[in-house]
Motif scaffolding. Structure first.
Motif, PDB file in Angstrom:
ATOM      1  N   ALA A   1      -0.616  -3.137   5.185  1.00 47.24           N
ATOM      2  CA  ALA A   1      -1.777  -2.829   6.031  1.00 47.24           C
ATOM      3  C   ALA A   1      -2.161  -1.357   5.917  1.00 47.24           C
ATOM      4  CB  ALA A   1      -1.470  -3.187   7.483  1.00 47.24           C
ATOM      5  N   ALA A   2      -1.170  -0.475   5.912  1.00 54.28           N
ATOM      6  CA  ALA A   2      -1.447   0.959   5.815  1.00 54.28           C
ATOM      7  C   ALA A   2      -2.118   1.292   4.481  1.00 54.28           C
ATOM      8  CB  ALA A   2      -0.147   1.751   5.977  1.00 54.28           C
ATOM      9  N   ALA A   3      -1.566   0.756   3.392  1.00 52.93           N
ATOM     10  CA  ALA A   3      -2.145   1.017   2.069  1.00 52.93           C
ATOM     11  C   ALA A   3      -3.543   0.414   1.958  1.00 52.93           C
ATOM     12  CB  ALA A   3      -1.233   0.442   0.983  1.00 52.93           C
ATOM     13  N   GLU A   4      -3.752  -0.723   2.600  1.00 54.34           N
ATOM     14  CA  GLU A   4      -5.044  -1.411   2.534  1.00 54.34           C
ATOM     15  C   GLU A   4      -6.142  -0.579   3.189  1.00 54.34           C
ATOM     16  OE1 GLU A   4      -7.665  -4.172   1.441  1.00 54.34           O
ATOM     17  OE2 GLU A   4      -5.549  -4.653   1.140  1.00 54.34           O
ATOM     18  N   ILE A   5      -5.913  -0.107   4.412  1.00 54.43           N
ATOM     19  CA  ILE A   5      -6.998   0.594   5.121  1.00 54.43           C
ATOM     20  C   ILE A   5      -7.213   2.000   4.566  1.00 54.43           C
ATOM     21  CG2 ILE A   5      -6.507  -0.718   7.221  1.00 54.43           C
ATOM     22  CD1 ILE A   5      -5.624   2.086   8.417  1.00 54.43           C
ATOM     23  N   MET A   6      -6.205   2.551   3.871  1.00 55.16           N
ATOM     24  CA  MET A   6      -6.344   3.901   3.325  1.00 55.16           C
ATOM     25  C   MET A   6      -6.631   3.887   1.821  1.00 55.16           C
ATOM     26  SD  MET A   6      -6.134   5.818   5.938  1.00 55.16           S
ATOM     27  CE  MET A   6      -5.992   7.455   5.199  1.00 55.16           C
ATOM     28  N   HIS A   7      -6.918   2.723   1.285  1.00 55.24           N
ATOM     29  CA  HIS A   7      -7.183   2.623  -0.152  1.00 55.24           C
ATOM     30  C   HIS A   7      -8.368   3.521  -0.536  1.00 55.24           C
ATOM     31  CE1 HIS A   7      -7.156   0.944  -4.133  1.00 55.24           C
ATOM     32  NE2 HIS A   7      -8.416   0.559  -4.046  1.00 55.24           N
ATOM     33  N   GLY A   8      -8.136   4.377  -1.513  1.00 60.42           N
ATOM     34  CA  GLY A   8      -9.179   5.302  -1.940  1.00 60.42           C
ATOM     35  C   GLY A   8      -9.229   6.570  -1.118  1.00 60.42           C
ATOM     36  N   ARG A   9      -8.339   6.684  -0.117  1.00 61.45           N
ATOM     37  CA  ARG A   9      -8.269   7.884   0.709  1.00 61.45           C
ATOM     38  C   ARG A   9      -6.840   8.438   0.668  1.00 61.45           C
ATOM     39  NH1 ARG A   9     -10.557   6.260   6.492  1.00 61.45           N
ATOM     40  NH2 ARG A   9      -9.567   4.246   6.064  1.00 61.45           N
ATOM     41  N   ASN A  10      -6.631   9.562   1.305  1.00 62.77           N
ATOM     42  CA  ASN A  10      -5.317  10.194   1.327  1.00 62.77           C
ATOM     43  C   ASN A  10      -4.428   9.499   2.354  1.00 62.77           C
ATOM     44  OD1 ASN A  10      -3.077  11.813   1.238  1.00 62.77           O
ATOM     45  ND2 ASN A  10      -4.103  13.669   1.967  1.00 62.77           N
TER      46      ASN A  10
ATOM     47  N   ASP B   1       0.964  10.396  10.866  1.00 55.22           N
ATOM     48  CA  ASP B   1       1.280  10.613  12.279  1.00 55.22           C
ATOM     49  C   ASP B   1       0.972   9.377  13.120  1.00 55.22           C
ATOM     50  OD1 ASP B   1       2.207  13.130  11.774  1.00 55.22           O
ATOM     51  OD2 ASP B   1       0.386  14.159  12.433  1.00 55.22           O
ATOM     52  N   ASP B   2      -0.190   8.774  12.899  1.00 52.56           N
ATOM     53  CA  ASP B   2      -0.546   7.581  13.666  1.00 52.56           C
ATOM     54  C   ASP B   2       0.330   6.396  13.271  1.00 52.56           C
ATOM     55  OD1 ASP B   2      -2.409   8.842  15.192  1.00 52.56           O
ATOM     56  OD2 ASP B   2      -4.154   8.131  14.070  1.00 52.56           O
ATOM     57  N   PHE B   3       0.688   6.325  12.000  1.00 59.10           N
ATOM     58  CA  PHE B   3       1.609   5.296  11.521  1.00 59.10           C
ATOM     59  C   PHE B   3       2.928   5.390  12.290  1.00 59.10           C
ATOM     60  CE2 PHE B   3       4.985   3.784   8.729  1.00 59.10           C
ATOM     61  CZ  PHE B   3       4.459   2.661   8.118  1.00 59.10           C
ATOM     62  N   ASN B   4       3.422   6.608  12.479  1.00 58.95           N
ATOM     63  CA  ASN B   4       4.666   6.800  13.220  1.00 58.95           C
ATOM     64  C   ASN B   4       4.514   6.462  14.694  1.00 58.95           C
ATOM     65  OD1 ASN B   4       6.197   7.574  11.015  1.00 58.95           O
ATOM     66  ND2 ASN B   4       5.813   9.758  11.306  1.00 58.95           N
ATOM     67  N   LYS B   5       3.320   6.694  15.251  1.00 60.71           N
ATOM     68  CA  LYS B   5       3.075   6.353  16.644  1.00 60.71           C
ATOM     69  C   LYS B   5       3.185   4.834  16.843  1.00 60.71           C
ATOM     70  CE  LYS B   5       1.871  10.266  18.807  1.00 60.71           C
ATOM     71  NZ  LYS B   5       1.782  11.209  17.692  1.00 60.71           N
ATOM     72  N   VAL B   6       2.603   4.074  15.895  1.00 56.59           N
ATOM     73  CA  VAL B   6       2.707   2.614  15.969  1.00 56.59           C
ATOM     74  C   VAL B   6       4.170   2.212  15.927  1.00 56.59           C
ATOM     75  CG1 VAL B   6       2.228   0.455  14.759  1.00 56.59           C
ATOM     76  CG2 VAL B   6       0.461   2.190  14.930  1.00 56.59           C
ATOM     77  N   ASN B   7       4.926   2.879  15.069  1.00 61.86           N
ATOM     78  CA  ASN B   7       6.328   2.532  14.938  1.00 61.86           C
ATOM     79  C   ASN B   7       7.148   2.905  16.162  1.00 61.86           C
ATOM     80  OD1 ASN B   7       7.467   1.321  12.360  1.00 61.86           O
ATOM     81  ND2 ASN B   7       5.864   2.653  11.587  1.00 61.86           N
TER      82      ASN B   7
ATOM     83  N   MET C   1      15.433   0.111  13.341  1.00 69.15           N
ATOM     84  CA  MET C   1      13.990   0.199  13.250  1.00 69.15           C
ATOM     85  C   MET C   1      13.563   1.471  12.525  1.00 69.15           C
ATOM     86  SD  MET C   1      12.523  -2.480  14.412  1.00 69.15           S
ATOM     87  CE  MET C   1      13.827  -3.269  13.480  1.00 69.15           C
ATOM     88  N   LYS C   2      14.403   2.518  12.589  1.00 73.79           N
ATOM     89  CA  LYS C   2      14.071   3.737  11.854  1.00 73.79           C
ATOM     90  C   LYS C   2      14.079   3.451  10.355  1.00 73.79           C
ATOM     91  CE  LYS C   2      15.247   8.598  11.209  1.00 73.79           C
ATOM     92  NZ  LYS C   2      15.081   8.550   9.756  1.00 73.79           N
ATOM     93  N   SER C   3      15.084   2.708   9.910  1.00 74.39           N
ATOM     94  CA  SER C   3      15.141   2.358   8.490  1.00 74.39           C
ATOM     95  C   SER C   3      13.958   1.490   8.104  1.00 74.39           C
ATOM     96  CB  SER C   3      16.455   1.628   8.178  1.00 74.39           C
ATOM     97  OG  SER C   3      17.553   2.483   8.390  1.00 74.39           O
ATOM     98  N   ALA C   4      13.612   0.552   8.990  1.00 71.79           N
ATOM     99  CA  ALA C   4      12.470  -0.323   8.711  1.00 71.79           C
ATOM    100  C   ALA C   4      11.188   0.498   8.639  1.00 71.79           C
ATOM    101  CB  ALA C   4      12.359  -1.401   9.788  1.00 71.79           C
ATOM    102  N   ARG C   5      11.055   1.444   9.581  1.00 73.24           N
ATOM    103  CA  ARG C   5       9.858   2.288   9.591  1.00 73.24           C
ATOM    104  C   ARG C   5       9.748   3.104   8.317  1.00 73.24           C
ATOM    105  NH1 ARG C   5      10.481   7.224  13.223  1.00 73.24           N
ATOM    106  NH2 ARG C   5      11.552   7.888  11.331  1.00 73.24           N
ATOM    107  N   ASP C   6      10.841   3.772   7.970  1.00 67.54           N
ATOM    108  CA  ASP C   6      10.825   4.598   6.774  1.00 67.54           C
ATOM    109  C   ASP C   6      10.568   3.759   5.527  1.00 67.54           C
ATOM    110  OD1 ASP C   6      11.330   6.714   8.419  1.00 67.54           O
ATOM    111  OD2 ASP C   6      13.462   6.884   7.919  1.00 67.54           O
ATOM    112  N   GLY C   7      11.171   2.568   5.486  1.00 70.36           N
ATOM    113  CA  GLY C   7      10.961   1.685   4.343  1.00 70.36           C
ATOM    114  C   GLY C   7       9.526   1.225   4.248  1.00 70.36           C
ATOM    115  N   ALA C   8       8.907   0.967   5.389  1.00 69.28           N
ATOM    116  CA  ALA C   8       7.509   0.533   5.408  1.00 69.28           C
ATOM    117  C   ALA C   8       6.601   1.643   4.882  1.00 69.28           C
ATOM    118  CB  ALA C   8       7.092   0.131   6.825  1.00 69.28           C
ATOM    119  N   TRP C   9       6.881   2.879   5.275  1.00 65.33           N
ATOM    120  CA  TRP C   9       6.053   3.989   4.812  1.00 65.33           C
ATOM    121  C   TRP C   9       6.230   4.213   3.313  1.00 65.33           C
ATOM    122  CZ3 TRP C   9       1.851   6.258   6.066  1.00 65.33           C
ATOM    123  CH2 TRP C   9       1.491   7.482   5.493  1.00 65.33           C
TER     124      TRP C   9
END
Length: 261
Positions: free
Chosen positions: A124-133, A139-145, A185-193
Motif C-alpha cells: 500500500a505504501a509503495a502504491e500510493i507513493m509510486h512516482g514520488r519520494n 513519519d506517517d507510516f510509523n504513526k500508522v504502525n 510488531m517492531k520487526s513487522a513494521r521495519d520489514g514492511a517499510w
C-alpha cells in the motif's frame, strides 16, 4: 461482488459487513475484522482532526489514501476468498484456518495482523507513493504502525476476559508469554517499510514477482503462529478448552477493545 472502497467511511462500513457476516456464520474470521475496525476508527480520528496542535499525521489526505489502499487489500482478499478467486497464500491460509476448532482467538488475530502488516502495508505504501519520494511517507507510516503495534499488547491484556485463568497460565509459563512478545510488531513494521522500499525501487511490471516472493516469507511466520512447537501448542490447547463465550460473543467483545495511546 467485491465492494468499491473510496473513503475511510467505506472501509468502516465494509469491515462492519464482514463482522456481521462472520457473526451470522459463527466464523472466527470476524475476530481480526473487529479489531481492525477499531484501528481504522483511530486512523479516521487522526485524519479528521482539524486542530493543528492535535494533528498526528503530516498529510491527512495522503494518510486517508494509504488507509483506503491498505484496507482494500484485506477487504479484497476476504471477498476474493468467498468467491473462490485466487488470492495471496498468506491471506488464504487464515481464512481456511478459521474453520479449525483448536486455534485460540489470539492465533486467529496474529495471523491477520501478520499478513496485513508484513505483506499489505508495504504494498500500500509503495502504491500510493509510486512516482514520488517514498521517504516523505516515513513519519506517517510509523504513526500508522504505532496504532497497529498497540494491538498485540492490548490483545494480550484485554482478551484475558475471554477465558478464565489465562493470566495465571501466562505467568506460569514464560515460554508462552515470550512467544506472544517475540511476534514483534517492531520487526513487522521495519520489514514492511523495507518491503515498501524494495517495491519502490522496482519497475512496477516486476511487482507481482516481488509480491509473490514476499507472500512466501509471510507464510513462514503464519506457520510459526499455528505450529509454535509441542509445548506452546499444548498450552494453547488448554487455553482453548477454557475459552468462554460463543464466536459471536468474542467478536462483539473484540469490537469494543479500545486502542490505548
Amino acid at each position: 461482488m467485491k465492494p468499491v472502497v473510496k473513503s475511510i467511511d467505506d472501509v468502516v462500513r465494509e469491515l462492519e459487513m464482514i463482522i456481521t457476516n462472520s457473526e451470522l456464520r459463527k466464523s472466527p474470521r470476524g475476530y481480526f475484522a473487529a479489531l481492525y475496525r477499531r484501528v481504522t476508527l483511530e486512523i479516521k480520528k487522526g485524519v479528521d482532526e482539524t486542530d493543528v496542535e492535535k494533528q498526528i499525521f503530516q498529510d491527512s489526505s495522503r494518510m486517508e489514501q494509504l488507509d483506503i489502499v491498505f484496507a482494500d487489500r484485506y477487504i479484497s482478499a476476504f471477498y476474493g476468498f468467498k468467491q473462490k478467486e485466487k488470492i495471496s497464500t498468506s491471506w488464504r491460509f487464515p481464512f481456511v484456518y478459521a474453520r479449525e476448532y483448536w486455534p485460540i482467538a489470539l492465533q486467529h488475530l496474529l495471523l491477520g495482523i501478520n499478513t496485513h502488516i508484513n505483506l499489505d502495508l508495504g504494498i500500500a505504501a509503495a502504491e500510493i507513493m509510486h512516482g514520488r519520494n517514498l521517504e516523505d511517507l516515513h513519519d506517517d507510516f510509523n504513526k500508522v504502525n504505532e496504532i497497529l503495534s498497540s494491538l498485540v499488547g492490548e490483545v494480550e491484556k484485554d482478551l484475558t476476559e475471554i477465558w478464565p485463568g489465562l493470566k495465571r497460565i501466562l505467568k506460569w509459563t514464560k515460554k508462552v508469554d515470550d512467544f506472544l512478545i517475540d511476534f514483534s510488531m517492531k520487526s513487522a513494521r521495519d520489514g514492511a517499510w523495507e518491503f515498501a522500499q524494495e517495491l519502490s525501487q522496482t519497475p512496477k511490471e516486476l511487482w507481482p514477482a516481488k509480491i509473490a516472493e514476499r507472500d512466501k516469507k509471510v507464510m513462514g511466520i503464519s506457520k510459526l503462529i499455528t505450529s509454535p512447537g509441542f509445548f506452546i501448542s499444548l498450552i494453547f490447547k488448554i487455553i482453548r478448552i477454557f475459552e468462554k463465550g460463543t464466536v459471536e460473543q468474542k467478536i462483539s467483545y473484540m469490537a469494543k477493545i479500545k486502542i490505548r495511546s
